[in-house]
Write a protein that holds these residues in place. Structure first.
Motif, PDB file in Angstrom:
ATOM      1  N   ARG A 110       0.203   4.024  -5.961  1.00 32.50           N
ATOM      2  CA  ARG A 110       0.835   5.017  -4.877  1.00 32.50           C
ATOM      3  C   ARG A 110       1.182   4.214  -4.025  1.00 32.50           C
ATOM      4  O   ARG A 110       1.822   2.923  -3.993  1.00 32.50           O
ATOM      5  CB  ARG A 110      -0.562   4.756  -3.181  1.00 32.50           C
ATOM      6  N   PRO A 111       3.034   4.525  -3.447  1.00 34.51           N
ATOM      7  CA  PRO A 111       3.954   4.515  -3.218  1.00 34.51           C
ATOM      8  C   PRO A 111       3.400   3.164  -2.583  1.00 34.51           C
ATOM      9  O   PRO A 111       3.168   2.769  -1.514  1.00 34.51           O
ATOM     10  CB  PRO A 111       4.422   5.018  -2.299  1.00 34.51           C
ATOM     11  N   VAL A 112       4.640   1.757  -2.489  1.00 32.02           N
ATOM     12  CA  VAL A 112       3.864   0.700  -1.986  1.00 32.02           C
ATOM     13  C   VAL A 112       4.623   0.514  -0.149  1.00 32.02           C
ATOM     14  O   VAL A 112       5.922   0.570  -1.146  1.00 32.02           O
ATOM     15  CB  VAL A 112       4.273  -0.609  -2.464  1.00 32.02           C
ATOM     16  N   TYR A 113       4.370   0.293   0.590  1.00 27.58           N
ATOM     17  CA  TYR A 113       4.885   0.026   1.431  1.00 27.58           C
ATOM     18  C   TYR A 113       4.885  -1.299   2.516  1.00 27.58           C
ATOM     19  O   TYR A 113       3.493  -2.251   2.334  1.00 27.58           O
ATOM     20  CB  TYR A 113       4.849   1.160   2.874  1.00 27.58           C
ATOM     21  N   LYS A 114       5.736  -1.784   2.897  1.00 31.90           N
ATOM     22  CA  LYS A 114       6.011  -3.563   3.438  1.00 31.90           C
ATOM     23  C   LYS A 114       5.123  -3.159   4.714  1.00 31.90           C
ATOM     24  O   LYS A 114       4.940  -2.336   5.957  1.00 31.90           O
ATOM     25  CB  LYS A 114       7.413  -3.671   4.505  1.00 31.90           C
ATOM     26  N   GLY A 115       4.081  -3.994   4.440  1.00 31.28           N
ATOM     27  CA  GLY A 115       3.234  -4.356   6.065  1.00 31.28           C
ATOM     28  C   GLY A 115       2.093  -3.209   6.283  1.00 31.28           C
ATOM     29  O   GLY A 115       0.987  -2.678   6.775  1.00 31.28           O
ATOM     30  N   VAL A 116       1.381  -2.638   4.868  1.00 30.87           N
ATOM     31  CA  VAL A 116       0.907  -1.488   4.645  1.00 30.87           C
ATOM     32  C   VAL A 116       0.299  -1.613   3.547  1.00 30.87           C
ATOM     33  O   VAL A 116       0.269  -2.345   2.880  1.00 30.87           O
ATOM     34  CB  VAL A 116       1.583  -0.146   4.814  1.00 30.87           C
ATOM     35  N   ARG A 117      -1.348  -1.533   3.663  1.00 34.82           N
ATOM     36  CA  ARG A 117      -2.290  -1.510   2.364  1.00 34.82           C
ATOM     37  C   ARG A 117      -1.984  -1.316   1.308  1.00 34.82           C
ATOM     38  O   ARG A 117      -1.822  -0.332   1.398  1.00 34.82           O
ATOM     39  CB  ARG A 117      -3.784  -1.670   2.579  1.00 34.82           C
ATOM     40  N   CYS A 118      -1.745  -2.125   0.118  1.00 34.76           N
ATOM     41  CA  CYS A 118      -1.761  -0.951  -0.953  1.00 34.76           C
ATOM     42  C   CYS A 118      -3.187  -0.413  -1.410  1.00 34.76           C
ATOM     43  O   CYS A 118      -3.861  -0.290  -1.324  1.00 34.76           O
ATOM     44  CB  CYS A 118      -0.883  -1.567  -2.274  1.00 34.76           C
ATOM     45  N   GLN A 119      -2.555   1.157  -1.525  1.00 35.45           N
ATOM     46  CA  GLN A 119      -3.656   2.075  -2.242  1.00 35.45           C
ATOM     47  C   GLN A 119      -4.075   2.457  -3.443  1.00 35.45           C
ATOM     48  O   GLN A 119      -2.540   2.063  -4.745  1.00 35.45           O
ATOM     49  CB  GLN A 119      -3.572   3.789  -1.473  1.00 35.45           C
TER      50      GLN A 119
END
Length: 195
Positions: A110-119
């Motif tokens: 899934r799209p990767v965002y800074k500070g958020v766990r990757c899915q």
């Protein structure tokens, strides 16, 4: 490529593992293709654009497979997995159909965002899918069920023989081989980057 001398055309395919995104090339790929084949100097152009009218699309559908509710113990939640269908496999089945899917198990980020766990999702990229509740006119219902049962029995025997190695090792107190080792083999075969 927009470079006046190059004008190289190339195809960019959707990346199923990156949530169906089109990867954007940073530099003209003719540097590796034409330079090797024709001995031409590599093009370093970064001005790339889509050629109008050249987009080729295919039918695409995502379906979700789920365990049979009536075959599960009381209170157990059915497992699900997403199956990707393309081309002539699209729109051939209805909700509730029993199917056999042949395909490749792939990971889908899934799209990767800074500070958020990757899915990450595990999905099946289907090559073939057959409805088991639709019977061919050449075969009777009982023959069809028997052939499906034969496939299920074969898979069940393979599954049992795989886990039997680890159960037998546990009986002999072999700490090197355990059921966790079997689990690790399965996880590594499905998604080696996460293991």
């Amino acid at each position: 490529c927009q470079h006046a001398k190059c004008r190289f055309r190339f195809t960019v395919n959707v990346d199923l593992e990156q949530d169906n995104t089109l990867p954007q090339p940073k530099i003209c790929p003719s540097s590796s293709v034409q330079a090797a084949v024709e001995g031409v100097a590599a093009c370093k152009c970064t001005h790339l654009r889509e050629v109008e009218g050249s987009r080729r699309c295919v039918d695409y559908q995502e379906i979700k497979l789920q365990d049979h509710m009536e075959r599960l113990p009381l209170g157990k939640v059915p497992r699900t997995i997403v199956v990707l269908l393309k081309g002539d496999l699209v729109d051939r089945f209805n909700p509730g159909d029993d199917v056999i899917v042949v395909g490749e198990v792939i990971k889908q980020w899934r799209p990767v965002y800074k500070g958020v766990r990757c899915q990450l999702d595990i999905v099946i990229d289907a090559n073939s899918i057959v409805a088991t509740n639709q019977v061919d006119s050449n075969r009777t219902a009982s023959n069809h069920k028997t052939s499906i049962r034969g496939v299920v029995d074969h898979v069940e025997r393979k599954f049992e023989s795989f886990w039997m190695r680890f159960r037998d090792a546990k009986q002999f107190n072999d700490n090197m081989i355990s059921e966790f080792a079997g689990r690790s083999i399965l996880v590594q075969s499905i998604c080696p980057q996460l293991y």
